[in-house]
Design a protein around this motif. Structure first.
Motif, PDB file in Angstrom:
ATOM      1  N   THR A 143     -17.012  46.328  57.865  1.00 46.63           N
ATOM      2  CA  THR A 143     -17.987  44.899  58.214  1.00 46.63           C
ATOM      3  C   THR A 143     -17.985  43.887  58.826  1.00 46.63           C
ATOM      4  O   THR A 143     -19.397  43.832  58.653  1.00 46.63           O
ATOM      5  N   ARG A 144     -17.085  43.356  59.482  1.00 45.47           N
ATOM      6  CA  ARG A 144     -17.108  42.399  60.268  1.00 45.47           C
ATOM      7  C   ARG A 144     -18.280  42.788  61.814  1.00 45.47           C
ATOM      8  O   ARG A 144     -19.432  42.439  62.268  1.00 45.47           O
ATOM      9  N   ASP A 145     -18.457  44.439  62.346  1.00 46.36           N
ATOM     10  CA  ASP A 145     -18.624  44.595  63.096  1.00 46.36           C
ATOM     11  C   ASP A 145     -19.925  44.956  62.810  1.00 46.36           C
ATOM     12  O   ASP A 145     -21.357  44.863  63.792  1.00 46.36           O
ATOM     13  N   SER A 146     -20.870  45.246  61.355  1.00 46.03           N
ATOM     14  CA  SER A 146     -21.725  46.355  60.845  1.00 46.03           C
ATOM     15  C   SER A 146     -23.302  44.622  61.122  1.00 46.03           C
ATOM     16  O   SER A 146     -24.061  44.612  60.845  1.00 46.03           O
ATOM     17  N   ILE A 147     -21.522  43.389  60.623  1.00 42.74           N
ATOM     18  CA  ILE A 147     -22.474  42.591  60.221  1.00 42.74           C
ATOM     19  C   ILE A 147     -23.118  41.956  61.907  1.00 42.74           C
ATOM     20  O   ILE A 147     -24.124  41.160  61.824  1.00 42.74           O
ATOM     21  N   THR A 166     -14.726  45.195  53.019  1.00 41.83           N
ATOM     22  CA  THR A 166     -14.934  46.875  52.142  1.00 41.83           C
ATOM     23  C   THR A 166     -15.203  45.909  50.760  1.00 41.83           C
ATOM     24  O   THR A 166     -16.321  46.165  49.757  1.00 41.83           O
ATOM     25  N   ALA A 167     -14.227  45.545  50.160  1.00 50.77           N
ATOM     26  CA  ALA A 167     -14.258  45.442  48.874  1.00 50.77           C
ATOM     27  C   ALA A 167     -14.789  44.315  48.209  1.00 50.77           C
ATOM     28  O   ALA A 167     -15.136  44.707  47.489  1.00 50.77           O
ATOM     29  N   ALA A 168     -15.449  43.437  48.627  1.00 50.93           N
ATOM     30  CA  ALA A 168     -16.360  42.430  48.179  1.00 50.93           C
ATOM     31  C   ALA A 168     -17.262  41.672  48.983  1.00 50.93           C
ATOM     32  O   ALA A 168     -18.244  41.723  49.158  1.00 50.93           O
ATOM     33  N   VAL A 169     -17.506  42.694  50.150  1.00 50.58           N
ATOM     34  CA  VAL A 169     -18.809  43.348  51.213  1.00 50.58           C
ATOM     35  C   VAL A 169     -19.131  41.890  51.454  1.00 50.58           C
ATOM     36  O   VAL A 169     -18.456  41.573  53.147  1.00 50.58           O
ATOM     37  N   VAL A 170     -19.778  40.667  51.298  1.00 51.93           N
ATOM     38  CA  VAL A 170     -19.853  39.145  52.190  1.00 51.93           C
ATOM     39  C   VAL A 170     -19.673  38.221  50.404  1.00 51.93           C
ATOM     40  O   VAL A 170     -20.352  38.300  49.606  1.00 51.93           O
ATOM     41  N   ARG A 177     -25.856  39.269  53.140  1.00 51.65           N
ATOM     42  CA  ARG A 177     -25.118  39.994  51.827  1.00 51.65           C
ATOM     43  C   ARG A 177     -26.405  41.350  51.846  1.00 51.65           C
ATOM     44  O   ARG A 177     -26.662  42.829  51.794  1.00 51.65           O
ATOM     45  N   SER A 178     -27.473  41.006  50.720  1.00 49.55           N
ATOM     46  CA  SER A 178     -28.788  41.822  50.587  1.00 49.55           C
ATOM     47  C   SER A 178     -28.670  43.243  51.745  1.00 49.55           C
ATOM     48  O   SER A 178     -29.161  44.231  51.354  1.00 49.55           O
ATOM     49  N   ALA A 179     -28.766  42.974  52.680  1.00 46.82           N
ATOM     50  CA  ALA A 179     -29.397  43.902  54.018  1.00 46.82           C
ATOM     51  C   ALA A 179     -28.183  45.108  53.911  1.00 46.82           C
ATOM     52  O   ALA A 179     -28.601  45.961  53.678  1.00 46.82           O
ATOM     53  N   LEU A 180     -27.047  44.780  53.922  1.00 45.37           N
ATOM     54  CA  LEU A 180     -25.925  45.228  53.873  1.00 45.37           C
ATOM     55  C   LEU A 180     -25.867  46.651  52.687  1.00 45.37           C
ATOM     56  O   LEU A 180     -25.599  47.668  52.356  1.00 45.37           O
TER      57      LEU A 180
END
Ligand SMILES: *Cc1c(COP(=O)(O)O)cnc(C)c1O
Length: 368
Positions: free
Chosen positions: A271-275, A313-317, A346-349
């Motif tokens: 998630t960190r990397d994707s953001i 992954t669990a809570a996304v952002v 958060r929404s974008a992901l």
């Protein structure tokens, strides 16, 4: 040598004769929570030095029978992963960057002296389980099927050396929305006494041992009304690393988004990397660098840091509200709502994950 070649992945499938009925499953899926319920099947495979990875199989979900001298119970030679399967509106089921989880499991395996699982075995095992349990993938809202691949030392031996028998497994658990009542900021306890991981240790590996070390400070956090712990580096107790199971981001008043640079003891969140990529797509400057605890405290106090969020992954952002420590606290979400940039990212992901936005980076893979 046979151990060096990657055997083709073709699991045997043993259907569960006692699978839950449609009604029982519907009752669970109506309110699955997180980590409480498991599907009707599980995946297993074995490794030995001579045979390499072998015996891939989908079998009925059930207890593992372990000899009391099984190595993992004594020396914690164990690693895991966490990823989700997302149901899209057309009924198809998708995974988000599963190869990144497969590669991280390989890096974790190297650090814990466990055998590397081929990427195709990882993605194949996850797919095979989803296929067997596809009725268990929740639909609607921010629901998902949480997948938990893990690998452990299954040799029956008390000597201290890397296990000569290793078991890999995947289990699946339907998960409700992490924030059913809307995304709310969480309060964080700053651990001054304990570190999660040390220089040269296992902090960059996703292993159960790191979590064991985080439980006492986690308890301290709960006693102080906080849901999560923030850990500093173990040498200077000055540099912000991450939470027990999530990475951290800081939004500055000049629009720059900052995340602590990977230090060797920070877990490389997908998630960190994707953001890092998504925030750049959204027009933000994104920087990986060291962030000191003084910069965090002073920045929130003087307004140079406008938002703080955690990701995984669990809570996304997850927006961060209070940061508390012995003798003080600051609040980066004083109105009790997520900040603008936090919400936007958060929404974008999640829009990509649930198939509501174009997948420009080729992150999604169809599972079934
Ligand atoms: C799994 C994990 C994360 C988040 O990683 P994701 O790949 O984004 O889910 C962050 N920190 C720790 C310690 C973790 O174990």
């Amino acid at each position: 040598m046979s151990a060096m070649t990657t055997p083709a992945f073709s699991p045997t499938i043993q259907k569960n004769p006692n699978a839950r009925s449609d009604d029982e499953r519907a009752a669970i899926l109506a309110d699955p929570g997180f980590g409480n319920h498991f599907t009707d099947h599980m995946f297993l495979a074995e490794w030995t030095p001579d045979a390499g990875w072998h015996d891939p199989r989908v079998v009925p979900y059930g207890p593992l029978l372990l000899d009391p001298a099984t190595a993992v119970l004594h020396y914690a030679q164990e690693i895991f992963e966490g990823l989700k399967a997302y149901a899209h509106a057309d009924g198809s089921v998708w995974l988000f960057r599963p190869e990144a989880n497969a590669e991280r499991l390989q890096r974790s395996a190297r650090r814990l002296a466990l055998p590397e699982l081929p990427v195709e075995w990882f993605t194949g095992s996850v797919r095979a389980l989803i296929e067997a349990d596809r009725e268990w993938v929740p639909t609607g809202g921010e629901r998902s099927l949480y997948l938990r691949p893990f690998m452990f030392a299954s040799e029956v031996f008390l000597g201290v050396r890397p296990s000569q028998h290793v078991t890999y497994s995947v289990i699946a658990s339907p998960a409700g929305a992490y924030f059913p009542g809307g995304v709310k900021p969480v309060d964080i306890w700053l651990s001054s006494e304990y570190s999660r991981a040390g220089a040269g240790g296992t902090g960059a590996a996703k292993c159960g041992g790191n979590y064991a070390a985080s439980l006492l400070p986690q308890q301290e956090a709960a006693e102080n009304g906080c849901a999560q712990v923030a850990f500093l580096d173990s040498v200077e107790h000055r540099w912000v690393e991450e939470l027990g199971g999530m990475n951290l981001y800081f939004v500055q008043s000049d629009g720059t988004i900052v995340t602590p640079a990977l230090s060797g003891s920070i877990l490389e969140g997908i998630t960190r990397d994707s953001i890092l990529t998504l925030a750049r797509d959204l027009g933000h400057d994104v920087v990986e660098r060291r962030v000191s605890i003084d910069e965090w405290r002073d920045g929130v106090a003087d307004g140079t840091i406008t938002e703080v969020f955690a990701c995984g992954t669990a809570a996304v952002v997850t927006p961060v509200g209070h940061l508390k420590w012995r003798g003080g606290e600051i609040d980066s979400a004083p109105d009790g709502e997520p900040g603008k940039v936090t919400s936007e990212i958060r929404s974008a992901l999640v829009d990509i994950q649930y198939g509501r936005a174009e997948d420009r980076h080729g992150w999604m893979t169809r599972a079934v």
